[in-house]
Design a protein around this motif. Structure first.
Motif, PDB file in Angstrom:
ATOM      1  N   ALA A   1       0.832  -1.203   0.000  1.00 61.03           N
ATOM      2  CA  ALA A   1       0.000   0.000   0.000  1.00 61.03           C
ATOM      3  C   ALA A   1       0.868   1.255   0.000  1.00 61.03           C
ATOM      4  CB  ALA A   1      -0.940  -0.008   1.203  1.00 61.03           C
ATOM      5  N   ALA A   2       1.958   1.239   0.749  1.00 61.98           N
ATOM      6  CA  ALA A   2       2.867   2.387   0.772  1.00 61.98           C
ATOM      7  C   ALA A   2       3.476   2.629  -0.604  1.00 61.98           C
ATOM      8  CB  ALA A   2       3.962   2.177   1.821  1.00 61.98           C
ATOM      9  N   ALA A   3       3.801   1.561  -1.313  1.00 62.51           N
ATOM     10  CA  ALA A   3       4.355   1.697  -2.670  1.00 62.51           C
ATOM     11  C   ALA A   3       3.316   2.298  -3.616  1.00 62.51           C
ATOM     12  CB  ALA A   3       4.835   0.342  -3.186  1.00 62.51           C
ATOM     13  N   VAL A   4       2.065   1.895  -3.465  1.00 63.96           N
ATOM     14  CA  VAL A   4       0.996   2.445  -4.307  1.00 63.96           C
ATOM     15  C   VAL A   4       0.829   3.933  -4.018  1.00 63.96           C
ATOM     16  CG1 VAL A   4      -1.492   2.395  -4.797  1.00 63.96           C
ATOM     17  CG2 VAL A   4      -0.210   0.252  -4.590  1.00 63.96           C
TER      18      VAL A   4
ATOM     19  N   ALA B   1       2.617  -4.632  -6.548  1.00 61.11           N
ATOM     20  CA  ALA B   1       2.061  -4.023  -5.331  1.00 61.11           C
ATOM     21  C   ALA B   1       0.682  -3.431  -5.613  1.00 61.11           C
ATOM     22  CB  ALA B   1       3.011  -2.957  -4.794  1.00 61.11           C
ATOM     23  N   TRP B   2       0.532  -2.818  -6.786  1.00 62.61           N
ATOM     24  CA  TRP B   2      -0.769  -2.280  -7.187  1.00 62.61           C
ATOM     25  C   TRP B   2      -1.801  -3.412  -7.292  1.00 62.61           C
ATOM     26  CZ3 TRP B   2      -3.135   2.281  -9.298  1.00 62.61           C
ATOM     27  CH2 TRP B   2      -2.405   3.451  -9.086  1.00 62.61           C
ATOM     28  N   LEU B   3      -1.447  -4.494  -7.961  1.00 63.22           N
ATOM     29  CA  LEU B   3      -2.381  -5.614  -8.111  1.00 63.22           C
ATOM     30  C   LEU B   3      -2.836  -6.127  -6.751  1.00 63.22           C
ATOM     31  CD1 LEU B   3      -0.677  -7.696 -10.951  1.00 63.22           C
ATOM     32  CD2 LEU B   3      -2.852  -6.451 -11.111  1.00 63.22           C
TER      33      LEU B   3
ATOM     34  N   ASP C   1      -8.847  -4.456 -13.388  1.00 62.91           N
ATOM     35  CA  ASP C   1      -8.968  -5.125 -14.684  1.00 62.91           C
ATOM     36  C   ASP C   1      -8.073  -4.453 -15.730  1.00 62.91           C
ATOM     37  OD1 ASP C   1     -10.292  -7.067 -16.511  1.00 62.91           O
ATOM     38  OD2 ASP C   1     -11.061  -5.217 -17.423  1.00 62.91           O
ATOM     39  N   LEU C   2      -8.087  -3.118 -15.776  1.00 63.78           N
ATOM     40  CA  LEU C   2      -7.221  -2.405 -16.728  1.00 63.78           C
ATOM     41  C   LEU C   2      -5.753  -2.717 -16.484  1.00 63.78           C
ATOM     42  CD1 LEU C   2      -8.824   1.165 -16.920  1.00 63.78           C
ATOM     43  CD2 LEU C   2      -8.889  -0.623 -18.662  1.00 63.78           C
ATOM     44  N   LEU C   3      -5.366  -2.775 -15.233  1.00 53.72           N
ATOM     45  CA  LEU C   3      -3.977  -3.056 -14.896  1.00 53.72           C
ATOM     46  C   LEU C   3      -3.590  -4.477 -15.322  1.00 53.72           C
ATOM     47  CD1 LEU C   3      -1.317  -2.185 -13.590  1.00 53.72           C
ATOM     48  CD2 LEU C   3      -2.284  -2.847 -11.384  1.00 53.72           C
TER      49      LEU C   3
END
Length: 161
Positions: A72-75, A111-113, A153-155
């Motif tokens: 979450a911190a990376a996002v 990390a985003w996923l 989904d886009l990612l």
């Protein structure tokens, strides 16, 4: 998976997402095992054996939640504009539509996923969503749940391209 991808979000989207991820970080940092959302993030490994499930959770929960916090911190870091967190209160109508270009390495994309998927789990728990066919019941938060799913989904599609 591609080595790098680029995403574009409006500043309004990025500020909302940054705020949501910040709230998620608070849930993860609290580590309240009685919170159903935390329990959903750390599911039972042994659903038919309560004692083994409790022991497994005791041994793994802190590490798993620490990794979720790091993701979450990376996002949130990738959502900063000029190194500064976006603040919804500071956006006017014109700047809200400006575009933030987010350049993600494969590690940060991972990390985003994980974070978007975990955010959806927390929201699903808060909204009482048990399956994808469930109606929103008029709750505006359901739109946020759907929007995070859309972004996820886009990612995934971009990473598979």
């Amino acid at each position: 998976m591609r080595a790098r991808i680029t995403m574009e979000l409006s500043l309004l989207e990025a500020a909302h997402l940054s705020d949501l991820v910040g709230q998620f970080e608070e849930v993860v940092a609290d580590r309240d095992g009685s919170d159903p959302a935390v329990r959903r993030l750390v599911p039972d490994a042994y659903p038919d054996d309560a004692e083994a499930a409790t022991e497994f959770r005791r041994l793994t929960q802190d590490d798993l939640l620490s990794r979720r916090a790091a993701d979450a911190a990376a996002v949130r870091a990738s959502l900063r504009r000029d190194g500064i967190d976006l603040d919804l209160a500071e956006l006017d109508r014109a700047s809200a539509e400006d575009v933030l270009v987010v350049d993600l390495s494969s590690d940060v994309a991972g990390a985003w996923l994980r974070t978007l998927a975990a955010l959806r789990l927390v929201l699903a728990e808060r909204l009482g969503i048990t399956d994808e066919e469930q109606e929103d019941g008029g709750d505006a938060r359901f739109g946020v749940y759907e929007w995070i799913g859309y972004r996820l989904d886009l990612l995934v599609r971009e990473l598979d391209a």
